[in-house]
Design an enzyme around this catalytic site. Sequence first.
Site, mmCIF file in Angstrom:
data_model
loop_
_atom_site.group_PDB
_atom_site.id
_atom_site.type_symbol
_atom_site.label_atom_id
_atom_site.label_comp_id
_atom_site.label_asym_id
_atom_site.label_seq_id
_atom_site.Cartn_x
_atom_site.Cartn_y
_atom_site.Cartn_z
ATOM 1 N N GLU A 1 24.657 -12.870 9.480
ATOM 2 C CA GLU A 1 25.829 -13.396 10.184
ATOM 3 C C GLU A 1 25.492 -14.485 11.207
ATOM 4 O O GLU A 1 25.746 -14.324 12.410
ATOM 5 C CB GLU A 1 26.585 -12.266 10.882
ATOM 6 N N GLU B 1 27.279 -5.379 4.129
ATOM 7 C CA GLU B 1 27.933 -4.515 5.120
ATOM 8 C C GLU B 1 29.405 -4.375 4.769
ATOM 9 O O GLU B 1 30.054 -5.350 4.389
ATOM 10 C CB GLU B 1 27.860 -5.103 6.546
#
Length: 468
Positions: free
Chosen positions: A162, A374
Amino acid sequence: MSKKTLWGSASAAYQIEGAYKEDGKSLSIWDNYVRIPGKTYKGTNGDVACDHYHRYKEDVKLMKEMGLQIYRFSIAWTRILPNGRGEVNQKGIDFYNNLIDELIANGIEPAITIYHWDLPQCLQDEYGGWASRKIIDDFTNYASVIFENFADRVKKFIVMNEPAIFINLAYLLDLHPPCDKDPVKALNGYHHTALCHAKVVNLYKEKGYDGIIGSSIAFGPTYPASDDPKDIEANKNHNDLHVWWEMDIYFKGEYPKYGLDYYQKKFNAPVIEDGDYELLKSAAKKNDFIGINYYQTAVIAYNPEDGVGSEGGKMNNDGKKGQFVERGIPGIYKSIKNNNVEYTDWDWAIDPDGIRYGMVQLKERYGQPIFISENGLGAFDKLEADGSINDDYRIKFISDHIDAIKQATKEGVDVLAYCTWSFTDLLSWLNGYQKRYGFVHIDFDSKDLTRRKKKSYHWYKDFIKNNG
Ligand code: BGP
């Protein structure tokens, strides 16, 4: 569902390991940041966290009993290269070797995230961390140490976790270290993450390691607020400034034109040097998969010239539902509340079909396999007097998302792996320990950090046993 989809779970070093200054580990930017009053929920930190550093065998045993097929974890840079570069700390290498061997011995495939936000503080101090191009050499060297030590047994690598989150929260929103608000640093910092990813992918391929490599992006697909052409255009522009901006440079080696024109005109950034695009494009071709962390979608509307900006409101980090605020760029777009979906206690939109919709977009745009690194639900869990934790809402959340993923595969999406966030409960960066994601409950108030299986643990175990 493709037969080869692996069912797993994920974690990150700072959020579970603890042992924050043991065995030669140096301090990361997070080790220091959590000590600044008011920065994290009730001042929580990862000094001890789940104490996974000392209890990894117990955690792996629980994974094995569940039948987990893949476990994604990150390496703490500060454990293996305490000075950021230079001398390798053998005790740090030993820890990860032991973890990897334990996983393999128990039939669980290890997958490594190279960077999950815990930059060595010394590199932040020396040249400003991600804001400087100097990070590229240090990062590539760090990755090479990981490959040399672990790539014989680990066959899946996620270079970045991220990047837009750790860059934007640090350089635009004052919420992550080093809290240095400056849009130019944000744009350059993001560009540097992409260059690091590209160098490391190329290095991995040049050395001929026989695994696969990619990076994981926080993927929040968006819908236009209405069929008003203004909303449709706002949505397109939003994506060129954010969603595709973040992905294209990693997976195509170029920025969307609208976004590039906008940022260059307004901030004269990012600074793109000769050879950057060549490097980025060469790596984009060699990249093996697109990693996505999927939590929610957003709805985008036109934002008038005198409309909302990116500031305003605070981030909901206490779990008191109802703190959603509209944010955007005046004259371009704003994100608004989605009235068609439910929200979590932390005001995250619950939208299982969004993952299908988003993955189909990714297939069309990049045509690469997807690694769902995720997906999960942050919630308050109740430990009952008899020791049970009945998290039916988590079972529903995960099973609804898996149904949507199955639908995406019917629409031609290739899903390599699905990792829930997370296996055990762990530290939520800004939200403390009360925001729980795990299949395994950890009693953070008890001295021995007791592990207990939640209802969802048994559900996922059965699900994996029956191969979905
Ligand atoms: C992602 C991070 C994870 C994890 C997760 C949940 O952004 O990669 O590290 O923290 O989100 O977020 P939070 O803990 O803020 O609820």
